[in-house]
Structure formats: structure tokens, C-alpha cells
Design a protein around this motif. Structure first.
Motif, PDB file in Angstrom:
ATOM      1  N   ILE A 170       0.721  -1.357  -0.046  1.00 24.73           N
ATOM      2  CA  ILE A 170      -0.039   0.138   0.301  1.00 24.73           C
ATOM      3  C   ILE A 170       0.752   1.331   0.128  1.00 24.73           C
ATOM      4  N   LEU A 171       1.922   0.927   1.330  1.00 22.80           N
ATOM      5  CA  LEU A 171       2.951   2.456   0.830  1.00 22.80           C
ATOM      6  C   LEU A 171       3.564   2.930  -0.256  1.00 22.80           C
ATOM      7  N   SER A 172       3.612   1.468  -1.211  1.00 24.60           N
ATOM      8  CA  SER A 172       4.447   1.252  -2.713  1.00 24.60           C
ATOM      9  C   SER A 172       3.335   2.828  -3.451  1.00 24.60           C
ATOM     10  N   LEU A 173       2.180   2.237  -3.320  1.00 26.76           N
ATOM     11  CA  LEU A 173       1.585   3.420  -3.926  1.00 26.76           C
ATOM     12  C   LEU A 173       1.258   4.691  -4.411  1.00 26.76           C
ATOM     13  N   GLY A 174       2.195   5.230  -3.037  1.00 25.20           N
ATOM     14  CA  GLY A 174       2.394   6.448  -3.239  1.00 25.20           C
ATOM     15  C   GLY A 174       1.505   7.888  -2.263  1.00 25.20           C
ATOM     16  N   ASP A 175       1.912   8.757  -1.950  1.00 23.10           N
ATOM     17  CA  ASP A 175       0.526  10.351  -1.372  1.00 23.10           C
ATOM     18  C   ASP A 175       0.176   8.976  -0.062  1.00 23.10           C
ATOM     19  N   VAL A 176       1.023   7.655   0.313  1.00 26.72           N
ATOM     20  CA  VAL A 176       0.001   7.537   1.416  1.00 26.72           C
ATOM     21  C   VAL A 176       1.226   7.949   3.169  1.00 26.72           C
ATOM     22  N   ALA A 177       0.606   8.770   3.551  1.00 28.87           N
ATOM     23  CA  ALA A 177       1.720   8.542   5.127  1.00 28.87           C
ATOM     24  C   ALA A 177       1.639   7.747   6.055  1.00 28.87           C
ATOM     25  N   ARG A 178       0.731   6.649   5.850  1.00 31.41           N
ATOM     26  CA  ARG A 178       0.735   5.399   7.229  1.00 31.41           C
ATOM     27  C   ARG A 178      -0.189   4.774   6.520  1.00 31.41           C
ATOM     28  N   VAL A 179      -0.124   3.319   6.778  1.00 29.47           N
ATOM     29  CA  VAL A 179      -1.439   2.368   7.051  1.00 29.47           C
ATOM     30  C   VAL A 179      -2.017   1.670   8.164  1.00 29.47           C
ATOM     31  N   HIS A 180      -3.057   2.560   7.712  1.00 28.91           N
ATOM     32  CA  HIS A 180      -4.051   2.150   9.275  1.00 28.91           C
ATOM     33  C   HIS A 180      -4.321   0.314   9.417  1.00 28.91           C
ATOM     34  N   LEU A 181      -4.107  -0.177  10.612  1.00 25.83           N
ATOM     35  CA  LEU A 181      -4.530  -1.305  10.569  1.00 25.83           C
ATOM     36  C   LEU A 181      -6.218  -1.415  11.532  1.00 25.83           C
ATOM     37  N   TYR A 182      -7.459  -2.485  11.203  1.00 28.32           N
ATOM     38  CA  TYR A 182      -8.061  -2.397  11.354  1.00 28.32           C
ATOM     39  C   TYR A 182      -8.997  -3.514  11.666  1.00 28.32           C
ATOM     40  N   ARG A 183      -8.731  -4.258  12.889  1.00 31.25           N
ATOM     41  CA  ARG A 183      -9.614  -5.976  13.507  1.00 31.25           C
ATOM     42  C   ARG A 183     -11.100  -5.062  13.784  1.00 31.25           C
ATOM     43  N   TRP A 184     -12.209  -5.011  12.945  1.00 26.02           N
ATOM     44  CA  TRP A 184     -13.023  -5.466  14.176  1.00 26.02           C
ATOM     45  C   TRP A 184     -14.139  -6.190  15.181  1.00 26.02           C
TER      46      TRP A 184
END
Ligand SMILES: [Zn+2]
Length: 165
Positions: free
Chosen positions: A99-113
Motif C-alpha cells: 500500500i505504501l508503494s502506491l505513493g501519497d500514503v502517510a501511514r497504513v492503519h489496520l483495523y480488526r473489528w
């Protein structure tokens, strides 16, 4: 960074409703509707291996968002066999890098609900670079409030993530 709700203020706090015990059954648990993941009712996987499948969302506002599901029908981290629990770290790192390699991404958040369905799946949401008002728990609220992009755009972004896996 300061957390900012995607709504104009003032918001008015309200009381939680009456507790519903027992809770209504979720998809894929006894007494509930069938599991959508096992039944193939979700978006098709854009990537998979022996343990995991990776899927694009529908009706979302953040291209690059994906969700990762176990192939085996288990509920949560507590139910994953040790081998899969360990492997989750490996595959989560790969998804994050992709996901970071897509560019324009500061951080990747993970959510398990896990409140909708009882089949293990974890959301990966890219926080757009510079969107400093949406740290932490604010990002899913912003994601919900921003205008949706076409499902085709979400799927195309997920395909670009998959290509980097
Ligand atoms: Zn399932």
C-alpha cells in the motif's frame, strides 16, 4: 497532529442505548446468516496464498484500502492456529509495504473489528499523505464521511496493491 472529526461542531454527546444481551448473531456464527466470505459473496480476491486472501472494498472513499481474510473460517486472533497467527505478521507487513508503494500514503492503519462477520479479516486503510486531521480512530470516520469513489477505482487500486505483493 490533532484529531478532527469529519463533522462541524458542536456535536452533542448522547447516552448509549440499552445493552442487548445476548447480542444478535453475526454472519458466519451459529444462528446468524451464512458467512459471506466462505460463501463467496464478497469481492473477488486480488491476491492470495495458502493462508490468506486479499480483497478490495466496495462503497469506499480511500483507494488503496483492502481487507485481508484467512482462508480458514475462524473468528479472531484468539482463534487463529499458532502458525497462522505468526504468519499474519509476515503477510501484514507485505500488505503494508504494497500500500505504501502506491505513493501519497502517510501511514497504513489496520483495523480488526469483527462486529459484522465471524470470519477473521483485517482492514488496511491508507491515511493519505498530509491528511493530518485524520490520525488514529479519525481515519475510518473520515473514510465513512468522504464521498465514495467508484467501486472500479477501489478495485483498480487494490489490483495495484496486489501487484506489489
Ligand atoms: Zn467464513
Amino acid at each position: 497532529m490533532s484529531m478532527t472529526l469529519p463533522y462541524r461542531e458542536p456535536l452533542v454527546p448522547r447516552e448509549p442505548g440499552e445493552r442487548q444481551i445476548p447480542e444478535p448473531p453475526r454472519r458466519g456464527e451459529p444462528g446468524g446468516p451464512p458467512c459471506g466470505i466462505c460463501g463467496g459473496k464478497t469481492t473477488s480476491a486480488v491476491w492470495s496464498d495458502d493462508n490468506w486472501t486479499l480483497h478490495p472494498p466496495v462503497k469506499g472513499s480511500l483507494p488503496g484500502s483492502v481487507w485481508l481474510a484467512s482462508r480458514v473460517h475462524v473468528d479472531s486472533f484468539a482463534d487463529l492456529p499458532d502458525e497462522l497467527a505468526a504468519d499474519f505478521g509476515r503477510v501484514a507487513a507485505r500488505v503494508e509495504r504494497a500500500i505504501l508503494s502506491l505513493g501519497d500514503v502517510a501511514r497504513v492503519h489496520l483495523y480488526r473489528w469483527g462486529d459484522g462477520g465471524a470470519h477473521f479479516h483485517v482492514w488496511f486503510l491508507p491515511r493519505p499523505l498530509g491528511m493530518v486531521e485524520a490520525p488514529g480512530m479519525m481515519l475510518p470516520l473520515w473514510e465513512d464521511t468522504l464521498p465514495n469513489v467508484p467501486d472500479e477505482e477501489l478495485a483498480a487500486a487494490a489490483e495495484r496493491v496486489a501487484a506489489q505483493m
